[in-house]
Design a protein around this motif. Sequence first.
Motif, PDB file in Angstrom:
ATOM      1  N   PHE A  14      63.083  73.108  67.318  1.00  0.00           N
ATOM      2  CA  PHE A  14      63.738  72.191  68.250  1.00  0.00           C
ATOM      3  C   PHE A  14      62.682  71.440  69.040  1.00  0.00           C
ATOM      4  O   PHE A  14      61.678  72.015  69.451  1.00  0.00           O
ATOM      5  CB  PHE A  14      64.631  72.975  69.219  1.00  0.00           C
ATOM      6  N   LYS A  15      62.916  70.146  69.240  1.00  0.00           N
ATOM      7  CA  LYS A  15      62.043  69.336  70.093  1.00  0.00           C
ATOM      8  C   LYS A  15      62.940  68.530  71.023  1.00  0.00           C
ATOM      9  O   LYS A  15      63.670  67.642  70.579  1.00  0.00           O
ATOM     10  CB  LYS A  15      61.154  68.413  69.264  1.00  0.00           C
ATOM     11  N   HIS A  17      63.481  66.997  75.392  1.00  0.00           N
ATOM     12  CA  HIS A  17      62.761  66.231  76.414  1.00  0.00           C
ATOM     13  C   HIS A  17      61.864  67.123  77.267  1.00  0.00           C
ATOM     14  O   HIS A  17      60.882  66.648  77.827  1.00  0.00           O
ATOM     15  CB  HIS A  17      63.749  65.499  77.326  1.00  0.00           C
ATOM     16  N   VAL A  18      62.198  68.383  77.369  1.00  0.00           N
ATOM     17  CA  VAL A  18      61.476  69.289  78.261  1.00  0.00           C
ATOM     18  C   VAL A  18      60.694  70.351  77.496  1.00  0.00           C
ATOM     19  O   VAL A  18      59.599  70.715  77.893  1.00  0.00           O
ATOM     20  CB  VAL A  18      62.455  69.967  79.260  1.00  0.00           C
ATOM     21  N   ILE A  19      61.257  70.846  76.401  1.00  0.00           N
ATOM     22  CA  ILE A  19      60.609  71.935  75.659  1.00  0.00           C
ATOM     23  C   ILE A  19      60.643  71.676  74.157  1.00  0.00           C
ATOM     24  O   ILE A  19      61.413  70.853  73.664  1.00  0.00           O
ATOM     25  CB  ILE A  19      61.277  73.301  75.929  1.00  0.00           C
ATOM     26  N   GLU A  20      59.800  72.429  73.468  1.00  0.00           N
ATOM     27  CA  GLU A  20      59.831  72.559  72.011  1.00  0.00           C
ATOM     28  C   GLU A  20      59.965  74.045  71.718  1.00  0.00           C
ATOM     29  O   GLU A  20      59.427  74.870  72.459  1.00  0.00           O
ATOM     30  CB  GLU A  20      58.509  72.104  71.393  1.00  0.00           C
ATOM     31  N   LEU A  21      60.648  74.373  70.633  1.00  0.00           N
ATOM     32  CA  LEU A  21      60.731  75.765  70.199  1.00  0.00           C
ATOM     33  C   LEU A  21      60.132  75.860  68.805  1.00  0.00           C
ATOM     34  O   LEU A  21      60.579  75.178  67.877  1.00  0.00           O
ATOM     35  CB  LEU A  21      62.184  76.263  70.188  1.00  0.00           C
ATOM     36  N   ASN A  22      59.105  76.682  68.697  1.00  0.00           N
ATOM     37  CA  ASN A  22      58.459  76.929  67.412  1.00  0.00           C
ATOM     38  C   ASN A  22      58.649  78.393  67.022  1.00  0.00           C
ATOM     39  O   ASN A  22      58.636  79.273  67.888  1.00  0.00           O
ATOM     40  CB  ASN A  22      56.950  76.654  67.483  1.00  0.00           C
ATOM     41  N   VAL A  23      58.828  78.628  65.721  1.00  0.00           N
ATOM     42  CA  VAL A  23      58.784  79.983  65.180  1.00  0.00           C
ATOM     43  C   VAL A  23      57.494  80.060  64.384  1.00  0.00           C
ATOM     44  O   VAL A  23      57.290  79.309  63.433  1.00  0.00           O
ATOM     45  CB  VAL A  23      60.019  80.295  64.299  1.00  0.00           C
ATOM     46  N   GLU A  24      56.620  80.961  64.831  1.00  0.00           N
ATOM     47  CA  GLU A  24      55.310  81.090  64.202  1.00  0.00           C
ATOM     48  C   GLU A  24      55.228  82.403  63.438  1.00  0.00           C
ATOM     49  O   GLU A  24      55.653  83.450  63.940  1.00  0.00           O
ATOM     50  CB  GLU A  24      54.200  81.040  65.251  1.00  0.00           C
ATOM     51  N   THR A  25      54.684  82.332  62.242  1.00  0.00           N
ATOM     52  CA  THR A  25      54.373  83.525  61.471  1.00  0.00           C
ATOM     53  C   THR A  25      52.917  83.856  61.764  1.00  0.00           C
ATOM     54  O   THR A  25      52.048  82.970  61.711  1.00  0.00           O
ATOM     55  CB  THR A  25      54.573  83.285  59.963  1.00  0.00           C
ATOM     56  N   VAL A  26      52.659  85.112  62.093  1.00  0.00           N
ATOM     57  CA  VAL A  26      51.299  85.527  62.432  1.00  0.00           C
ATOM     58  C   VAL A  26      50.899  86.747  61.620  1.00  0.00           C
ATOM     59  O   VAL A  26      51.740  87.517  61.158  1.00  0.00           O
ATOM     60  CB  VAL A  26      51.170  85.853  63.944  1.00  0.00           C
ATOM     61  N   THR A  27      49.602  86.875  61.456  1.00  0.00           N
ATOM     62  CA  THR A  27      49.032  88.089  60.886  1.00  0.00           C
ATOM     63  C   THR A  27      48.488  88.909  62.051  1.00  0.00           C
ATOM     64  O   THR A  27      47.674  88.422  62.838  1.00  0.00           O
ATOM     65  CB  THR A  27      47.899  87.766  59.892  1.00  0.00           C
ATOM     66  N   THR A  35      56.716  87.598  63.381  1.00  0.00           N
ATOM     67  CA  THR A  35      57.099  86.256  63.837  1.00  0.00           C
ATOM     68  C   THR A  35      57.109  86.222  65.354  1.00  0.00           C
ATOM     69  O   THR A  35      57.385  87.232  66.020  1.00  0.00           O
ATOM     70  CB  THR A  35      58.488  85.838  63.306  1.00  0.00           C
ATOM     71  N   ARG A  36      56.805  85.048  65.890  1.00  0.00           N
ATOM     72  CA  ARG A  36      56.798  84.812  67.322  1.00  0.00           C
ATOM     73  C   ARG A  36      57.631  83.565  67.596  1.00  0.00           C
ATOM     74  O   ARG A  36      57.422  82.529  66.970  1.00  0.00           O
ATOM     75  CB  ARG A  36      55.368  84.599  67.854  1.00  0.00           C
ATOM     76  N   GLU A  37      58.582  83.678  68.506  1.00  0.00           N
ATOM     77  CA  GLU A  37      59.361  82.522  68.960  1.00  0.00           C
ATOM     78  C   GLU A  37      58.696  82.026  70.234  1.00  0.00           C
ATOM     79  O   GLU A  37      58.622  82.755  71.225  1.00  0.00           O
ATOM     80  CB  GLU A  37      60.808  82.917  69.213  1.00  0.00           C
ATOM     81  N   ILE A  38      58.189  80.796  70.196  1.00  0.00           N
ATOM     82  CA  ILE A  38      57.367  80.290  71.288  1.00  0.00           C
ATOM     83  C   ILE A  38      57.931  78.981  71.825  1.00  0.00           C
ATOM     84  O   ILE A  38      58.163  78.034  71.070  1.00  0.00           O
ATOM     85  CB  ILE A  38      55.908  80.086  70.833  1.00  0.00           C
ATOM     86  N   ILE A  39      58.130  78.944  73.135  1.00  0.00           N
ATOM     87  CA  ILE A  39      58.535  77.706  73.801  1.00  0.00           C
ATOM     88  C   ILE A  39      57.274  76.992  74.256  1.00  0.00           C
ATOM     89  O   ILE A  39      56.425  77.578  74.934  1.00  0.00           O
ATOM     90  CB  ILE A  39      59.460  77.998  75.001  1.00  0.00           C
TER      91      ILE A  39
END
Length: 180
Positions: A14-15, A17-27, A35-39
């Motif tokens: 999601f992108k 006006h105020v925030i973006e939401l990313n789902v990141e795969t990490v090692t 996985t990390r859900e990051i605003i």
Amino acid sequence: MEFEEKVTNVENVFKGHVIELNVETVTLPDGRKATREIIRHQGAVGVIAITPEDKIVLIRQWRAPLGKVTLEIPAGKIELKEKQTPLQTALRELNEETGYQAQSLELLTEFYSSPGFADEKMYLYHAVGLSKAKEKLAQDDDEFLEIVELDLKQVNEAIARKEICDAKTLMAILFWKMME
């Protein structure tokens, strides 16, 4: 011990006006995947404004995520598209939200509001030489605010009633108490 996680994939969910939401795969450090859900947020400021009568200037407003009215220090997001610095943002927000201006603003601290899931960095300023603004800036169209000035006893009562309940305002009050 190694703590750093290596990002292997980023999906923008999601992108707005105020925030973006990313789902990141990490090692992870031990090699497993997670996985990390990051605003992602562009950053914000807050201002401790103390009147000559030794009262803190607060804003009463509705906060939709909480479903209630809160009392908070003047604050707002940094407008990156307007290339505003945190200091310029703090001066603007102080005027827009309260009708006050300061001779100067002192940066007290920088902090992350909730580093477990968001990268929002906040800058906390102290307004020095507070006075009514000569030229009041207009509030944002979607803001409905009431200016409230409280002494320390009234602040403690508002905290007990849970009207003051956000981290930046509670931190500001602790700084105010230390400045006394």
